[in-house]
Write a protein that holds these residues in place. Sequence first.
Motif, PDB file in Angstrom:
ATOM      1  N   MET A   1       0.828  -1.193   0.000  1.00 12.21           N
ATOM      2  CA  MET A   1       0.000   0.000   0.000  1.00 12.21           C
ATOM      3  C   MET A   1       0.875   1.261   0.000  1.00 12.21           C
ATOM      4  O   MET A   1       1.871   1.326   0.719  1.00 12.21           O
ATOM      5  N   LYS A   2       0.468   2.233  -0.810  1.00 10.86           N
ATOM      6  CA  LYS A   2       1.246   3.461  -0.904  1.00 10.86           C
ATOM      7  C   LYS A   2       0.749   4.553   0.044  1.00 10.86           C
ATOM      8  O   LYS A   2       1.511   5.439   0.440  1.00 10.86           O
ATOM      9  N   LEU A   3      -0.550   4.507   0.373  1.00 13.16           N
ATOM     10  CA  LEU A   3      -1.130   5.588   1.179  1.00 13.16           C
ATOM     11  C   LEU A   3      -2.047   5.020   2.245  1.00 13.16           C
ATOM     12  O   LEU A   3      -2.861   4.134   1.964  1.00 13.16           O
ATOM     13  N   ALA A   4      -1.921   5.526   3.479  1.00  8.91           N
ATOM     14  CA  ALA A   4      -2.812   5.157   4.576  1.00  8.91           C
ATOM     15  C   ALA A   4      -3.651   6.371   4.948  1.00  8.91           C
ATOM     16  O   ALA A   4      -3.109   7.413   5.324  1.00  8.91           O
ATOM     17  N   ALA A   5      -4.975   6.263   4.796  1.00  8.09           N
ATOM     18  CA  ALA A   5      -5.908   7.339   5.154  1.00  8.09           C
ATOM     19  C   ALA A   5      -6.547   6.987   6.491  1.00  8.09           C
ATOM     20  O   ALA A   5      -7.209   5.951   6.615  1.00  8.09           O
ATOM     21  N   ALA A 199     -14.370  10.880   1.201  1.00  8.53           N
ATOM     22  CA  ALA A 199     -14.131  10.026   0.029  1.00  8.53           C
ATOM     23  C   ALA A 199     -13.778  10.851  -1.203  1.00  8.53           C
ATOM     24  O   ALA A 199     -12.819  10.542  -1.919  1.00  8.53           O
ATOM     25  N   HIS A 200     -14.566  11.898  -1.469  1.00  5.93           N
ATOM     26  CA  HIS A 200     -14.297  12.748  -2.631  1.00  5.93           C
ATOM     27  C   HIS A 200     -12.894  13.343  -2.554  1.00  5.93           C
ATOM     28  O   HIS A 200     -12.158  13.374  -3.552  1.00  5.93           O
ATOM     29  N   SER A 201     -12.526  13.818  -1.375  1.00  2.00           N
ATOM     30  CA  SER A 201     -11.218  14.460  -1.234  1.00  2.00           C
ATOM     31  C   SER A 201     -10.080  13.453  -1.247  1.00  2.00           C
ATOM     32  O   SER A 201      -8.976  13.771  -1.694  1.00  2.00           O
ATOM     33  N   LEU A 202     -10.336  12.238  -0.783  1.00  2.00           N
ATOM     34  CA  LEU A 202      -9.307  11.195  -0.851  1.00  2.00           C
ATOM     35  C   LEU A 202      -9.042  10.815  -2.314  1.00  2.00           C
ATOM     36  O   LEU A 202      -7.876  10.646  -2.711  1.00  2.00           O
ATOM     37  N   ILE A 203     -10.089  10.691  -3.108  1.00  2.00           N
ATOM     38  CA  ILE A 203      -9.920  10.393  -4.528  1.00  2.00           C
ATOM     39  C   ILE A 203      -9.203  11.548  -5.230  1.00  2.00           C
ATOM     40  O   ILE A 203      -8.317  11.339  -6.073  1.00  2.00           O
ATOM     41  N   LEU A 209      -1.701  12.771  -6.632  1.00  2.00           N
ATOM     42  CA  LEU A 209      -0.440  12.069  -6.367  1.00  2.00           C
ATOM     43  C   LEU A 209      -0.204  10.908  -7.332  1.00  2.00           C
ATOM     44  O   LEU A 209       0.813  10.212  -7.214  1.00  2.00           O
ATOM     45  N   GLU A 210      -1.156  10.707  -8.254  1.00  2.00           N
ATOM     46  CA  GLU A 210      -1.085   9.606  -9.220  1.00  2.00           C
ATOM     47  C   GLU A 210      -0.974   8.251  -8.520  1.00  2.00           C
ATOM     48  O   GLU A 210      -0.150   7.402  -8.850  1.00  2.00           O
ATOM     49  N   ILE A 211      -1.848   8.070  -7.538  1.00  3.34           N
ATOM     50  CA  ILE A 211      -1.934   6.812  -6.800  1.00  3.34           C
ATOM     51  C   ILE A 211      -3.271   6.147  -7.123  1.00  3.34           C
ATOM     52  O   ILE A 211      -4.326   6.792  -7.086  1.00  3.34           O
ATOM     53  N   ASP A 212      -3.235   4.877  -7.444  1.00  2.36           N
ATOM     54  CA  ASP A 212      -4.458   4.125  -7.705  1.00  2.36           C
ATOM     55  C   ASP A 212      -5.196   3.887  -6.390  1.00  2.36           C
ATOM     56  O   ASP A 212      -4.566   3.562  -5.377  1.00  2.36           O
TER      57      ASP A 212
END
Length: 269
Positions: A1-5, A199-203, A209-212
């Motif tokens: 995983m690249k990002l932890a929210a 959710a909208h802001s995370l997307i 950041l070009e993260i899937d």
Amino acid sequence: MKLAAIDLDGTLLDRNGKIPKENIEALQNFDRHGGIVTIATGRNSISAKDVFEELGIGGYLISSNGSFVAKMMKGEILHVLKRSKIELATLKRAFFLAQEAKISIIASRETQDDQLTFDESNLVKDDPYYQHFNLQNQTFAEITKLLEDPSVSYLKLALTDKDESKLQKLQQDLKSEGIDSVFSDPHFLEITPKNVTKAHSLIFLAETLEIDPHEIVAFGDQENDIAMLKVSGTSIAMGNAQKQVKNIADEVTKTNEEAGVAYIINNYY
């Protein structure tokens, strides 16, 4: 995983509003290995940015339930990526309905929270979520004047009362008027700008950041976390999360008192 929210209250923080040592160490290690730590909270940016100072790392902040997105370095905001405000018509209608129900209002700007109280005995002052607000008490006349001031932008409304049933009824009344709201705490019903959520802001952040999205792991415990969990590749509900959150999550971790965030980060990432 690249990002932890990661949500704050009831998730990263314990019941006293503190970050367990295990969570601090786990996120510092995640950061050292190239992971991107993102705090996604209903709190405003002034309160939430202190968390990065305590963590001692950089990352990203999604605050006010998605209304504000910024790049962080320790306790400082380096760059604001997104800022949204609630439309005046929504503010006025929500204020009217809350006033009718005698439910207190906390209107959050970027740097302070304007509070209009109808019955002080019904405030949940011992709740850590209430205590994080930077409160400025206003009269109804004062806050009505602020609503008309074009220089004042409200990112979020928090409607609060000890009586959860009053808030649940208010949520239905708001819905009938076309106003969406979510609970970030059993005693806090919150409104953000239209089509703005965590959710909208995370997307939005992932695209920036070009993260899937499949490379995101998200942690939460309340209704306002559900949409964020659904759009993430891996969704983690806290052991203390509401049943509806647990039902949609990929996995349920330990509670916030047991450093459930660290448990997942250390064992899987």
